[in-house]
Design an enzyme around this catalytic site. Structure first.
Site, mmCIF file in Angstrom:
data_model
loop_
_atom_site.group_PDB
_atom_site.id
_atom_site.type_symbol
_atom_site.label_atom_id
_atom_site.label_comp_id
_atom_site.label_asym_id
_atom_site.label_seq_id
_atom_site.Cartn_x
_atom_site.Cartn_y
_atom_site.Cartn_z
ATOM 1 N N ASN A 211 -75.843 38.895 21.737
ATOM 2 C CA ASN A 211 -76.762 37.894 22.610
ATOM 3 C C ASN A 211 -77.015 38.516 23.875
ATOM 4 O O ASN A 211 -76.804 39.582 24.138
ATOM 5 C CB ASN A 211 -76.045 36.723 22.776
ATOM 6 C CG ASN A 211 -74.559 36.865 23.150
ATOM 7 O OD1 ASN A 211 -74.283 37.390 24.422
ATOM 8 N ND2 ASN A 211 -73.413 36.707 22.544
ATOM 9 N N ASP A 280 -70.492 32.937 17.285
ATOM 10 C CA ASP A 280 -69.982 31.940 16.470
ATOM 11 C C ASP A 280 -69.813 32.333 15.193
ATOM 12 O O ASP A 280 -69.011 31.957 14.350
ATOM 13 C CB ASP A 280 -70.953 30.630 16.567
ATOM 14 C CG ASP A 280 -70.750 29.950 17.929
ATOM 15 O OD1 ASP A 280 -69.612 30.088 18.567
ATOM 16 O OD2 ASP A 280 -72.012 29.745 18.298
ATOM 17 N N LYS A 290 -76.076 52.652 6.617
ATOM 18 C CA LYS A 290 -77.329 51.904 7.312
ATOM 19 C C LYS A 290 -78.105 51.508 5.929
ATOM 20 O O LYS A 290 -78.578 51.988 5.038
ATOM 21 C CB LYS A 290 -78.112 52.884 7.913
ATOM 22 C CG LYS A 290 -79.144 52.293 8.612
ATOM 23 C CD LYS A 290 -80.326 53.492 9.360
ATOM 24 C CE LYS A 290 -81.578 52.527 9.751
ATOM 25 N NZ LYS A 290 -82.831 53.753 9.602
ATOM 26 N N PHE A 325 -66.085 27.749 28.470
ATOM 27 C CA PHE A 325 -67.531 27.743 28.965
ATOM 28 C C PHE A 325 -68.295 27.068 27.947
ATOM 29 O O PHE A 325 -67.946 27.479 26.736
ATOM 30 C CB PHE A 325 -68.016 29.078 29.492
ATOM 31 C CG PHE A 325 -67.947 29.356 30.885
ATOM 32 C CD1 PHE A 325 -66.456 29.788 31.226
ATOM 33 C CD2 PHE A 325 -68.912 29.786 31.402
ATOM 34 C CE1 PHE A 325 -66.455 30.124 32.313
ATOM 35 C CE2 PHE A 325 -68.673 29.987 33.059
ATOM 36 C CZ PHE A 325 -67.247 30.396 33.514
ATOM 37 N N LYS A 339 -67.314 19.151 23.398
ATOM 38 C CA LYS A 339 -66.619 20.642 23.257
ATOM 39 C C LYS A 339 -65.115 20.439 24.220
ATOM 40 O O LYS A 339 -64.170 20.805 23.946
ATOM 41 C CB LYS A 339 -67.410 21.665 23.874
ATOM 42 C CG LYS A 339 -66.731 23.110 23.902
ATOM 43 C CD LYS A 339 -67.678 24.397 24.053
ATOM 44 C CE LYS A 339 -67.093 25.394 24.044
ATOM 45 N NZ LYS A 339 -67.923 26.698 23.920
#
Ligand code: FMN
Length: 411
Positions: A211, A280, A290, A325, A339
């Site tokens: 991310n 997640d 590969k 967070f 959460k």
């Protein structure tokens, strides 16, 4: 705030800039600090111990002293000190500190000192750039309770120009004033574990899922906690932002690595802040080669990663504060409340990257702090440093007002 009553042990080693330690001593005394001095033999060739003894009105600890009057000065002086400053620190002493030699008064006191230790290297620029010195500096920065006051570039006493110049005494004083102002007795000696950066979930040997987290929030948190008297350890994935000297760093790659490191360390910390952007999900199968472009693979099957926040809450020890967070892009409040309730975190930092010029890679962030599912404050835009200060304020409040936290506070 000044340095009134602060006890500072000043270590002096053999470098041409040793004369600047006299200026530093006077600056510190003007701020009300009490100073005692410890010197290597080489440093006494540059500045006489009598100068320091006269200015401090205390015996200077030298190797001559080692055998004479007070045999336990190598324990007594560091134990007396709130802070041990080594200014200047020669290449030779630096190597001793890092590799555990203790055959002179300065390296001996360094090993015996449990207070914060600040080390200011100074030397010729070729020496400073040498592999040995750079390696030693890197290692010293990872020592617990140690800050390296990096040398600057400029004209050196040897006539050359370059890096290696001692940080100016006035700059050391400024940093000390910031340090003294921020250190809060509630936080002194406490330990925080911060997760940082982004994880990488391997697809094959060269590809991964990740991310856009830059790690800037974790750096702001680490700086603010460090300045407030905490000992800071970071478990970090990939990130661009750099941590300040004095932070202990454990590097990891995937969510599973981060999970195992944090679970192994968690019980040793008073505060855990989960600031990392942990994936997640991870690919169920990781190819050991590969995957070819011609491959007929059309789908990557994913499986969930462990919920590290929830697992640390499950094992939470008495008095520990756990901060989570929640990065949300829609339906902020409902998602954050869920959460907060499901994780059982003491505090949840709801944040969103949807506002312009904020979030990933920026110094600003849009956030709200939640600790009560019935009271949801509105999102506000602020610097990541301000966010970090508010997290710290929450912890201070928790430790000074709630019965749940009394045990740790009194520890
Ligand atoms: C004139 C002179 C200046 C020196 N300046 C430095 C210096 O700035 N930094 C340094 O690391 N070593 C410097 N040295 C070398 C150290 O004095 C030498 O390595 C000594 O062994 C250091 O001992 P100590 O670490 O026990 O103080 C200098 C030597 C001389 C003769």
């Amino acid at each position: 705030m000044d340095l009134n009553g602060k006890k500072i042990l000043l270590g002096v080693t053999g470098g041409i800039s040793a004369y600047k330690s006299v200026t530093l001593l006077r600056l510190l005394q003007k701020q009300g600090a009490e100073i005692r001095v410890v010197m290597t033999d080489a440093s006494t060739e540059f500045v006489g111990p009598l100068t320091f003894a006269s200015l401090t009105r205390f015996p200077v600890y030298t190797s001559k002293e080692l055998a004479e009057s007070s045999p336990f000065r190598h324990i007594d002086y560091p134990r007396w000190a709130d802070l041990f400053l080594i200014v200047p620190c020669s290449a030779n002493t630096l190597a001793k500190l890092v590799h555990g030699l203790a055959d002179d008064p300065v390296s001996l006191c360094f090993m015996a000192a449990t207070c914060p230790k600040w080390v200011a290297p100074a030397m010729n620029s070729a020496m400073y750039a040498s592999v040995a010195v750079q390696n030693n500096l890197r290692m010293l920065k990872n020592f617990e309770n140690v800050q390296v006051l990096e040398a600057s570039a400029g004209f050196l006493a040897c006539g050359e120009e370059g890096p290696g110049r001692l940080i100016e005494p006035e700059e050391i004083l400024n940093r000390l004033l910031v340090f003294a102002e921020n250190v809060n007795p509630v936080f002194k000696g406490k330990k925080v574990l911060i997760s940082a950066g982004r994880t990488r979930e391997a697809i094959d040997t060269v590809r991964y899922i990740s991310n856009s987290s830059s790690g800037k929030t974790a750096v702001a948190l680490a700086s603010v906690f460090l300045e407030s008297g905490f000992s800071v350890t970071v478990v970090k994935g990939q990130m661009e932002a750099e941590f300040p000297p004095g932070v202990q760093i454990v590097s990891v790659e995937s969510a599973l690595d981060m999970h195992s490191q944090i679970m192994a360390l968690a019980s040793d910390f008073d505060v855990i802040v989960h600031a990392a952007a942990v994936a997640d999900f991870r690919p169920k199968m990781v190819s050991d080669k590969k995957i070819k472009g011609s491959s007929s693979l059309l789908q990557i099957e994913l499986e969930p990663n462990p919920n590290i926040l929830r697992e640390t809450v499950k094992q939470k020890k008495n008095g520990q504060v756990i901060v989570g967070f929640a990065l949300e892009t829609d339906d902020f409040e409902a998602n954050a409340i869920e959460k907060l309730e499901k994780s059982g975190a003491d505090l949840l930092v709801l944040n969103t990257p949807v506002a312009k010029n904020s979030g990933f890679g920026f110094d600003q962030v849009s956030y709200a702090l939640l600790f009560d599912a019935k009271r949801i404050p509105p999102l506000k835009m602020n610097s990541k440093k301000q966010l970090a200060k508010e997290v710290l304020d929450f912890i201070k409040q928790a430790w000074t007002s709630s019965d749940d936290f009394t045990e740790l506070h009194n520890a």
